[in-house]
Scaffold this motif. Sequence first.
Motif, PDB file in Angstrom:
ATOM      1  N   UNK A  34      32.089 -48.736 -62.567  1.00  0.00           N
ATOM      2  CA  UNK A  34      33.526 -48.827 -62.802  1.00  0.00           C
ATOM      3  C   UNK A  34      33.852 -48.574 -64.271  1.00  0.00           C
ATOM      4  N   UNK A  35      35.064 -48.133 -64.486  1.00  0.00           N
ATOM      5  CA  UNK A  35      35.561 -47.947 -65.840  1.00  0.00           C
ATOM      6  C   UNK A  35      36.983 -48.482 -65.925  1.00  0.00           C
ATOM      7  N   UNK A  36      37.315 -48.963 -67.089  1.00  0.00           N
ATOM      8  CA  UNK A  36      38.670 -49.413 -67.390  1.00  0.00           C
ATOM      9  C   UNK A  36      39.104 -48.691 -68.653  1.00  0.00           C
ATOM     10  N   UNK A  37      40.195 -47.984 -68.542  1.00  0.00           N
ATOM     11  CA  UNK A  37      40.758 -47.302 -69.703  1.00  0.00           C
ATOM     12  C   UNK A  37      42.212 -47.727 -69.821  1.00  0.00           C
ATOM     13  N   UNK A  38      42.678 -47.783 -71.051  1.00  0.00           N
ATOM     14  CA  UNK A  38      44.073 -48.142 -71.259  1.00  0.00           C
ATOM     15  C   UNK A  38      44.651 -47.327 -72.401  1.00  0.00           C
ATOM     16  N   UNK A  39      45.942 -47.111 -72.283  1.00  0.00           N
ATOM     17  CA  UNK A  39      46.698 -46.454 -73.344  1.00  0.00           C
ATOM     18  C   UNK A  39      48.099 -47.032 -73.286  1.00  0.00           C
ATOM     19  N   UNK A  40      48.429 -47.793 -74.303  1.00  0.00           N
ATOM     20  CA  UNK A  40      49.737 -48.428 -74.310  1.00  0.00           C
ATOM     21  C   UNK A  40      49.863 -49.419 -73.173  1.00  0.00           C
ATOM     22  N   UNK A  41      50.862 -49.215 -72.334  1.00  0.00           N
ATOM     23  CA  UNK A  41      51.143 -50.115 -71.216  1.00  0.00           C
ATOM     24  C   UNK A  41      50.553 -49.607 -69.899  1.00  0.00           C
ATOM     25  N   UNK A  42      49.671 -48.618 -69.954  1.00  0.00           N
ATOM     26  CA  UNK A  42      49.055 -48.074 -68.736  1.00  0.00           C
ATOM     27  C   UNK A  42      47.563 -48.375 -68.728  1.00  0.00           C
ATOM     28  N   UNK A  43      47.081 -48.753 -67.543  1.00  0.00           N
ATOM     29  CA  UNK A  43      45.663 -49.062 -67.344  1.00  0.00           C
ATOM     30  C   UNK A  43      45.142 -48.244 -66.169  1.00  0.00           C
ATOM     31  N   UNK A  44      43.935 -47.702 -66.310  1.00  0.00           N
ATOM     32  CA  UNK A  44      43.290 -46.935 -65.247  1.00  0.00           C
ATOM     33  C   UNK A  44      41.985 -47.628 -64.890  1.00  0.00           C
ATOM     34  N   UNK A  45      41.875 -48.084 -63.655  1.00  0.00           N
ATOM     35  CA  UNK A  45      40.661 -48.705 -63.144  1.00  0.00           C
ATOM     36  C   UNK A  45      40.044 -47.732 -62.148  1.00  0.00           C
ATOM     37  N   UNK A  46      38.843 -47.273 -62.434  1.00  0.00           N
ATOM     38  CA  UNK A  46      38.179 -46.280 -61.595  1.00  0.00           C
ATOM     39  C   UNK A  46      36.857 -46.861 -61.102  1.00  0.00           C
ATOM     40  N   UNK A  47      36.606 -46.674 -59.805  1.00  0.00           N
ATOM     41  CA  UNK A  47      35.401 -47.208 -59.172  1.00  0.00           C
ATOM     42  C   UNK A  47      34.686 -46.105 -58.416  1.00  0.00           C
ATOM     43  N   UNK A  48      33.406 -45.914 -58.715  1.00  0.00           N
ATOM     44  CA  UNK A  48      32.541 -45.030 -57.946  1.00  0.00           C
ATOM     45  C   UNK A  48      31.663 -45.948 -57.108  1.00  0.00           C
ATOM     46  N   UNK A  49      31.814 -45.865 -55.789  1.00  0.00           N
ATOM     47  CA  UNK A  49      31.171 -46.820 -54.885  1.00  0.00           C
ATOM     48  C   UNK A  49      30.150 -46.109 -53.993  1.00  0.00           C
ATOM     49  N   UNK A  50      28.921 -46.572 -54.054  1.00  0.00           N
ATOM     50  CA  UNK A  50      27.880 -46.169 -53.103  1.00  0.00           C
ATOM     51  C   UNK A  50      27.640 -47.403 -52.242  1.00  0.00           C
ATOM     52  N   UNK A  51      28.097 -47.396 -50.973  1.00  0.00           N
ATOM     53  CA  UNK A  51      27.998 -48.608 -50.153  1.00  0.00           C
ATOM     54  C   UNK A  51      26.572 -49.099 -49.942  1.00  0.00           C
ATOM     55  N   UNK A  52      25.591 -48.226 -50.112  1.00  0.00           N
ATOM     56  CA  UNK A  52      24.206 -48.637 -49.899  1.00  0.00           C
ATOM     57  C   UNK A  52      23.848 -48.578 -48.425  1.00  0.00           C
TER      58      UNK A  52
END
Length: 109
Positions: free
Chosen positions: A80-98
């Motif tokens: 996962x990654x969390x990025x932010x700029x000002x009042x915006x946040x981007x949460x990105x998840x790469x999921x391998x269920x296994x």
Amino acid sequence: LSLLMMIVASHVFAEIQIHSQFKGVLGPELQNIQDRFNLILSEQPTPYTDEIIRQFYQQSQEQILHALQPFGYFKPKIKSTLMSKGQEYWLTYQIDPGPLLRIHSLKIE
């Protein structure tokens, strides 16, 4: 077989925008992740602050794990990654269920 699905959802609360993106799962598994994600996010105190969003982000991988368990996925790999700029946040998840765990028999006493 590799499943790839990208879903982007946006949540806007008191000027703060939260964008979430899930890759690697489809169907009911993805829906359960999104439902759980939205429920937990809606339970956070508002107005959102940077600290609240970062705490939510820290807990989100565990929530994804719990969302996959009813479908037999108990060892997912989540990046996962969390990025932010000002009042915006981007949460990105790469999921391998296994691997899918199948129960072949169950004995209850």
